[in-house]
Motif scaffolding. Structure first.
Motif, PDB file in Angstrom:
ATOM      1  N   GLU A 140     -85.460   6.927 -19.327  1.00 11.32           N
ATOM      2  CA  GLU A 140     -86.177   7.965 -19.887  1.00 11.32           C
ATOM      3  C   GLU A 140     -86.410   9.394 -18.725  1.00 11.32           C
ATOM      4  O   GLU A 140     -85.975  10.280 -19.028  1.00 11.32           O
ATOM      5  CB  GLU A 140     -87.578   7.530 -20.258  1.00 11.32           C
ATOM      6  N   GLU A 141     -86.603   8.739 -17.436  1.00 15.25           N
ATOM      7  CA  GLU A 141     -86.804   9.720 -16.460  1.00 15.25           C
ATOM      8  C   GLU A 141     -85.328  10.533 -16.348  1.00 15.25           C
ATOM      9  O   GLU A 141     -85.335  11.790 -15.901  1.00 15.25           O
ATOM     10  CB  GLU A 141     -87.586   9.375 -15.204  1.00 15.25           C
ATOM     11  N   ALA A 143     -83.037  11.032 -18.083  1.00 16.77           N
ATOM     12  CA  ALA A 143     -82.650  12.080 -19.037  1.00 16.77           C
ATOM     13  C   ALA A 143     -83.355  13.473 -18.706  1.00 16.77           C
ATOM     14  O   ALA A 143     -82.694  14.298 -18.967  1.00 16.77           O
ATOM     15  CB  ALA A 143     -83.136  11.689 -20.396  1.00 16.77           C
ATOM     16  N   MET A 144     -84.580  13.354 -18.588  1.00 17.90           N
ATOM     17  CA  MET A 144     -85.498  14.499 -18.200  1.00 17.90           C
ATOM     18  C   MET A 144     -85.018  15.144 -16.807  1.00 17.90           C
ATOM     19  O   MET A 144     -84.674  16.381 -16.871  1.00 17.90           O
ATOM     20  CB  MET A 144     -87.032  14.197 -17.996  1.00 17.90           C
ATOM     21  N   ASN A 146     -81.847  14.939 -15.659  1.00 19.54           N
ATOM     22  CA  ASN A 146     -80.696  15.563 -15.720  1.00 19.54           C
ATOM     23  C   ASN A 146     -80.669  16.739 -16.394  1.00 19.54           C
ATOM     24  O   ASN A 146     -79.892  17.891 -16.112  1.00 19.54           O
ATOM     25  CB  ASN A 146     -79.699  14.909 -16.684  1.00 19.54           C
ATOM     26  N   SER A 147     -81.438  16.993 -17.427  1.00 16.61           N
ATOM     27  CA  SER A 147     -81.802  18.248 -18.079  1.00 16.61           C
ATOM     28  C   SER A 147     -82.210  19.381 -17.249  1.00 16.61           C
ATOM     29  O   SER A 147     -81.690  20.511 -17.074  1.00 16.61           O
ATOM     30  CB  SER A 147     -82.617  18.007 -19.255  1.00 16.61           C
ATOM     31  N   ARG A 148     -83.162  19.142 -16.265  1.00 19.73           N
ATOM     32  CA  ARG A 148     -83.746  19.942 -15.363  1.00 19.73           C
ATOM     33  C   ARG A 148     -82.460  20.511 -14.391  1.00 19.73           C
ATOM     34  O   ARG A 148     -82.357  21.395 -13.831  1.00 19.73           O
ATOM     35  CB  ARG A 148     -84.922  19.034 -14.578  1.00 19.73           C
ATOM     36  N   ALA A 150     -79.365  20.290 -14.789  1.00 17.08           N
ATOM     37  CA  ALA A 150     -78.556  21.278 -15.411  1.00 17.08           C
ATOM     38  C   ALA A 150     -79.018  22.642 -15.482  1.00 17.08           C
ATOM     39  O   ALA A 150     -78.384  23.585 -15.246  1.00 17.08           O
ATOM     40  CB  ALA A 150     -78.268  20.731 -17.028  1.00 17.08           C
ATOM     41  N   ASN A 151     -80.297  22.890 -15.583  1.00 19.91           N
ATOM     42  CA  ASN A 151     -80.812  24.181 -15.669  1.00 19.91           C
ATOM     43  C   ASN A 151     -80.622  24.616 -14.227  1.00 19.91           C
ATOM     44  O   ASN A 151     -80.576  26.032 -14.171  1.00 19.91           O
ATOM     45  CB  ASN A 151     -82.412  24.149 -16.260  1.00 19.91           C
ATOM     46  N   THR A 154     -77.167  25.894 -13.507  1.00 22.85           N
ATOM     47  CA  THR A 154     -76.995  27.136 -14.065  1.00 22.85           C
ATOM     48  C   THR A 154     -77.685  28.319 -13.320  1.00 22.85           C
ATOM     49  O   THR A 154     -76.895  29.425 -13.168  1.00 22.85           O
ATOM     50  CB  THR A 154     -77.397  27.336 -15.504  1.00 22.85           C
TER      51      THR A 154
END
Length: 181
Positions: A140-141, A143-144, A146-148, A150-151, A154
């Motif tokens: 779960e951590e 996924a969160m 990896n999203s951070r 990616a941002n 960018t």
């Protein structure tokens, strides 16, 4: 010990326009001008890899790369070459105000580049921290995180483009200053 100098295509082109040399003359004479020149100023935006040199005997100013390539050439009084109906006082005033404006703009861009550089490294540090946290993260951590990540990546790309643009502009401004120093 004699340095071996080469000449860039743009230096040849500028020599034909500014010094009224033929292409062949420029290719032959610019290395000789470089050989007899003295260091004046290092272009800070290129981390010292390019510098300005004057050849007082030939009355020319050169921009030479660290690898010995002549990148640009000007008559030593290039900044003063303006319409002859202007008095020397007016020409000097124009030269001084142009130089002052270019230095101010260069300093402003340098400040912006420093800010962009700091933001980029701060963001890079955050990326490293998130990657470190990913090592021991649960599903779960992860996924969160990896999203951070990616941002942040960018953002890092944009910040890198910003700092590169400021550095390029600073280099162009330093080159524009060459005739005035």
């Amino acid at each position: 010990m004699m340095n071996k100098y080469s000449v860039s295509k743009s230096a040849v082109k500028n020599a034909t326009a500014r010094l009224r040399l033929t292409k062949t003359q420029a290719q032959n004479v610019l290395p000789k001008y470089a050989q007899g020149s003295s260091f004046v100023w290092s272009l800070g935006s290129t981390s010292g890899s390019q510098a300005v040199y004057d050849n007082y005997n030939e009355r020319v100013r050169l921009v030479i790369a660290e690898n010995g390539t002549v990148l640009d050439v000007f008559p030593i009084d290039y900044a003063l070459q303006s319409p002859h109906n202007l008095s020397e006082e007016v020409r000097q005033s124009l030269k001084d105000s142009t130089k002052k404006t270019l230095f101010a703009r260069r300093d402003e861009i340098h400040r912006k580049w420093c800010e962009a550089e700091l933001a980029f490294h701060k963001n890079s540090y955050e990326i490293a921290k998130v990657r470190f946290e990913l090592i021991d993260a649960s599903v779960e951590e992860a996924a969160m995180l990896n999203s951070r990540l990616a941002n942040l990546c960018t953002d890092n790309k944009r910040l890198h483009e910003d700092r590169s643009a400021f550095r390029k502009e600073r280099t162009e401004l330093e080159r524009a200053l060459v005739p005035y120093i």
